[in-house]
Motif scaffolding. Structure first.
Motif, mmCIF file in Angstrom:
data_model
loop_
_atom_site.group_PDB
_atom_site.id
_atom_site.type_symbol
_atom_site.label_atom_id
_atom_site.label_comp_id
_atom_site.label_asym_id
_atom_site.label_seq_id
_atom_site.Cartn_x
_atom_site.Cartn_y
_atom_site.Cartn_z
ATOM 1 N N LYS A 109 2.360 -9.608 10.463
ATOM 2 C CA LYS A 109 1.515 -8.421 10.553
ATOM 3 C C LYS A 109 2.380 -7.174 10.578
ATOM 4 O O LYS A 109 3.541 -7.198 11.003
ATOM 5 N N SER A 110 1.781 -6.102 10.089
ATOM 6 C CA SER A 110 2.450 -4.802 10.087
ATOM 7 C C SER A 110 1.381 -3.739 10.269
ATOM 8 O O SER A 110 0.190 -4.000 10.107
ATOM 9 N N THR A 111 1.815 -2.534 10.588
ATOM 10 C CA THR A 111 0.856 -1.473 10.829
ATOM 11 C C THR A 111 1.522 -0.131 10.594
ATOM 12 O O THR A 111 2.667 -0.057 10.160
ATOM 13 N N GLY A 112 0.796 0.945 10.872
ATOM 14 C CA GLY A 112 1.337 2.280 10.667
ATOM 15 C C GLY A 112 0.364 3.317 11.189
ATOM 16 O O GLY A 112 -0.550 3.006 11.978
ATOM 17 N N ARG A 113 0.537 4.541 10.724
ATOM 18 C CA ARG A 113 -0.339 5.630 11.156
ATOM 19 C C ARG A 113 -1.758 5.490 10.619
ATOM 20 O O ARG A 113 -2.657 6.198 11.088
ATOM 21 N N ASP A 114 -1.971 4.611 9.652
ATOM 22 C CA ASP A 114 -3.335 4.358 9.195
ATOM 23 C C ASP A 114 -4.197 3.875 10.356
ATOM 24 O O ASP A 114 -5.388 4.195 10.431
ATOM 25 N N LEU A 115 -3.592 3.088 11.248
ATOM 26 C CA LEU A 115 -4.320 2.591 12.417
ATOM 27 C C LEU A 115 -3.977 3.391 13.665
ATOM 28 O O LEU A 115 -4.857 3.964 14.315
ATOM 29 N N PHE A 116 -2.710 3.423 14.007
ATOM 30 C CA PHE A 116 -2.292 4.051 15.260
ATOM 31 C C PHE A 116 -1.984 5.528 15.037
ATOM 32 O O PHE A 116 -0.882 5.910 14.629
ATOM 33 N N VAL A 157 3.218 7.154 3.884
ATOM 34 C CA VAL A 157 2.022 7.937 4.213
ATOM 35 C C VAL A 157 0.754 7.085 4.196
ATOM 36 O O VAL A 157 -0.287 7.517 4.710
ATOM 37 N N ARG A 158 0.819 5.917 3.596
ATOM 38 C CA ARG A 158 -0.272 4.945 3.659
ATOM 39 C C ARG A 158 0.370 3.557 3.712
ATOM 40 O O ARG A 158 1.314 3.277 2.980
ATOM 41 N N HIS A 159 -0.174 2.700 4.559
ATOM 42 C CA HIS A 159 0.293 1.311 4.571
ATOM 43 C C HIS A 159 -0.917 0.425 4.767
ATOM 44 O O HIS A 159 -1.401 0.247 5.882
ATOM 45 N N ARG A 160 -1.434 -0.111 3.646
ATOM 46 C CA ARG A 160 -2.638 -0.923 3.665
ATOM 47 C C ARG A 160 -2.429 -2.211 2.875
ATOM 48 O O ARG A 160 -3.051 -2.435 1.838
ATOM 49 N N PRO A 161 -1.537 -3.081 3.353
ATOM 50 C CA PRO A 161 -1.348 -4.332 2.624
ATOM 51 C C PRO A 161 -2.613 -5.166 2.546
ATOM 52 O O PRO A 161 -2.789 -5.954 1.611
ATOM 53 N N ASP A 162 -3.542 -4.978 3.506
ATOM 54 C CA ASP A 162 -4.819 -5.685 3.452
ATOM 55 C C ASP A 162 -5.620 -5.286 2.226
ATOM 56 O O ASP A 162 -6.442 -6.062 1.717
ATOM 57 N N SER A 163 -5.381 -4.080 1.725
ATOM 58 C CA SER A 163 -6.035 -3.614 0.499
ATOM 59 C C SER A 163 -5.113 -3.684 -0.714
ATOM 60 O O SER A 163 -5.471 -3.199 -1.786
ATOM 61 N N GLY A 164 -3.911 -4.225 -0.524
ATOM 62 C CA GLY A 164 -3.014 -4.448 -1.652
ATOM 63 C C GLY A 164 -2.119 -3.278 -2.014
ATOM 64 O O GLY A 164 -1.625 -3.220 -3.140
ATOM 65 N N TYR A 165 -1.882 -2.351 -1.082
ATOM 66 C CA TYR A 165 -0.988 -1.251 -1.438
ATOM 67 C C TYR A 165 -0.269 -0.689 -0.218
ATOM 68 O O TYR A 165 -0.705 -0.836 0.923
ATOM 69 N N THR A 166 0.857 -0.069 -0.503
ATOM 70 C CA THR A 166 1.607 0.709 0.472
ATOM 71 C C THR A 166 2.214 1.878 -0.288
ATOM 72 O O THR A 166 2.624 1.721 -1.436
ATOM 73 N N ILE A 167 2.232 3.061 0.309
ATOM 74 C CA ILE A 167 2.703 4.258 -0.393
ATOM 75 C C ILE A 167 3.813 4.915 0.407
ATOM 76 O O ILE A 167 3.607 5.314 1.560
ATOM 77 N N GLN A 168 4.990 4.999 -0.222
ATOM 78 C CA GLN A 168 6.095 5.762 0.334
ATOM 79 C C GLN A 168 6.353 6.957 -0.583
ATOM 80 O O GLN A 168 6.721 6.778 -1.752
#
Length: 377
Positions: free
Chosen positions: A247-254, A111-122
């Motif tokens: 690089k990686s991404t998710g619904r945080d961006l797209f 539901v969140r993927h922000r490795p740039d901010s140091g976290y990812t949440i599953q």
């Protein structure tokens, strides 16, 4: 891949893998025998649709909202119960008892993927899943890689390399909500990264205009025409596409807000909804092709897994943009819908055996780490 259902002998090599991806359309599970130096042997597979109320809540939890901590906890519990249903179905199909299974690898719902901010949440409730299933659960595969400075994604390239390696340049493309690619080249390290949106826009635009969760076989997209100016604007307006791996991404961006902002900014004639759908399908194929051409131009063939492999229209677009043979991983003996669940069974085994499973060359982490956390039955 031998998908014949058999009765297992011994209990040390049986694992279950469970995956619910960014499309949020369901849960895929496999019960698999993982023996050293042998291909994975699937004893049973199961796919359960995501209940619509849970799907809506998981999608809503991708953005901030009221009381989201409590809502997230309740959604995680509901997801764990769905996982438990999938486990029960797998055990029943294979005639296996919980005690025969070494561990479950359960990815959870990002539901969140922000490795740039140091976290990812599953979102997940692995303790509840262990309680319901009576089987050890390995979960939280991504956070250790992120803690080591990595992207925490994609995690599947080492598994792809283990079962799909070839003597020539080959790419394995996973099409969920987001697309990720594994590049397998003889004599070179395994590489992999996210390429951008896969089904996230195709599903969202179809839901908005047709009230359907996805565009079956790309039939609606086939009624429209690709808008080349819109396609170029979508690509040029997003700096992420030009970033080098890892690089990686998710619904945080797209997400649909991303799309709506660009449609409002588009200075050409307003395209019809079906033309937007056709353009979004081309966007997925074009960004995949751009990424493969830039990173591994010698790639000779592309094998596709994930839900997008079932979209005949998208598969045709990929073949057009890639100018290479494009086939589902079924052609290699591994059903496209099973690949990610198999990967998390494999990752669970790596955790149990205390084998580092992250690839720093893929995620950018400082080193290979043991991924996951144990919730004993």
């Amino acid at each position: 891949m031998n998908a014949t259902q058999t009765t297992p002998h011994g209990n040390a090599t049986l694992y279950i893998g469970l995956m619910s991806g960014t499309s949020v359309d369901g849960v895929d599970g496999v019960l698999v025998r993982l023996d050293a130096d042998q291909p994975p042997h699937v004893l049973a597979s199961a796919s359960l649709d995501m209940p619509e109320n849970l799907r809506r809540e998981l999608l809503a939890l991708n953005v901030s909202g009221d009381d989201e901590l409590a809502r997230a906890a309740l959604a995680a519990n509901a997801l764990a119960r769905l996982y438990a249903d999938a486990v029960a179905a797998l055990l029943r199909k294979a005639g296996v008892q919980p005690g025969d299974v070494k561990a479950i690898g359960a990815h959870g719902q990002t539901v969140r993927h922000r490795p740039d901010s140091g976290y990812t949440i599953q979102l997940n409730a692995p303790a509840l899943l262990a309680e319901l299933s009576g089987i050890d659960v390995i979960a939280d595969f991504r956070s250790r890689d992120v803690a080591a400075g990595g992207q925490g994604a994609p995690l599947v390239p080492p598994f792809h390399a283990a079962i799909f390696g070839a003597q020539h340049g080959r790419a394995v493309l996973n099409l969920g909500g987001i697309a990720n690619v594994t590049l397998l080249s003889p004599g070179q390290p395994v590489r992999g990264f996210d390429t951008g949106p896969a089904n996230v826009f195709l599903d969202g635009w179809c839901q908005r205009h047709l009230g359907q969760p996805y565009d079956a076989d790309g039939r609606w997209a086939a009624t429209g025409k690709v808008s080349a100016p819109l396609l170029e604007q979508l690509i040029a307006s997003e700096p992420w596409f030009a970033l080098p791996p890892p690089k990686s991404t998710g619904r945080d961006l797209f997400n649909m807000q991303w799309l709506d902002e660009r449609l409002r900014a588009f200075d050409g004639p307003k395209p019809a909804p079906q033309d937007v759908q056709a353009t979004l399908q081309r966007l997925t194929a074009r960004t995949v092709a751009n990424a493969i051409d830039a990173a591994a131009a010698a790639t000779q063939e592309v094998f596709v897994c994930g839900g997008g492999a079932r979209n005949a229209g998208l598969m045709r677009e990929l073949a057009y943009c890639l100018q290479r043979p494009v086939q589902p991983t079924d052609a290699l003996g591994v059903p496209a819908q099973q690949v990610e669940a198999l990967a998390f069974a494999w990752l669970a085994q790596a955790f149990v055996e205390r084998r580092p499973a992250g690839l720093p060359a893929v995620t950018g982490a400082r080193g290979a780490r043991i991924l996951g956390a144990l919730y004993p039955a």
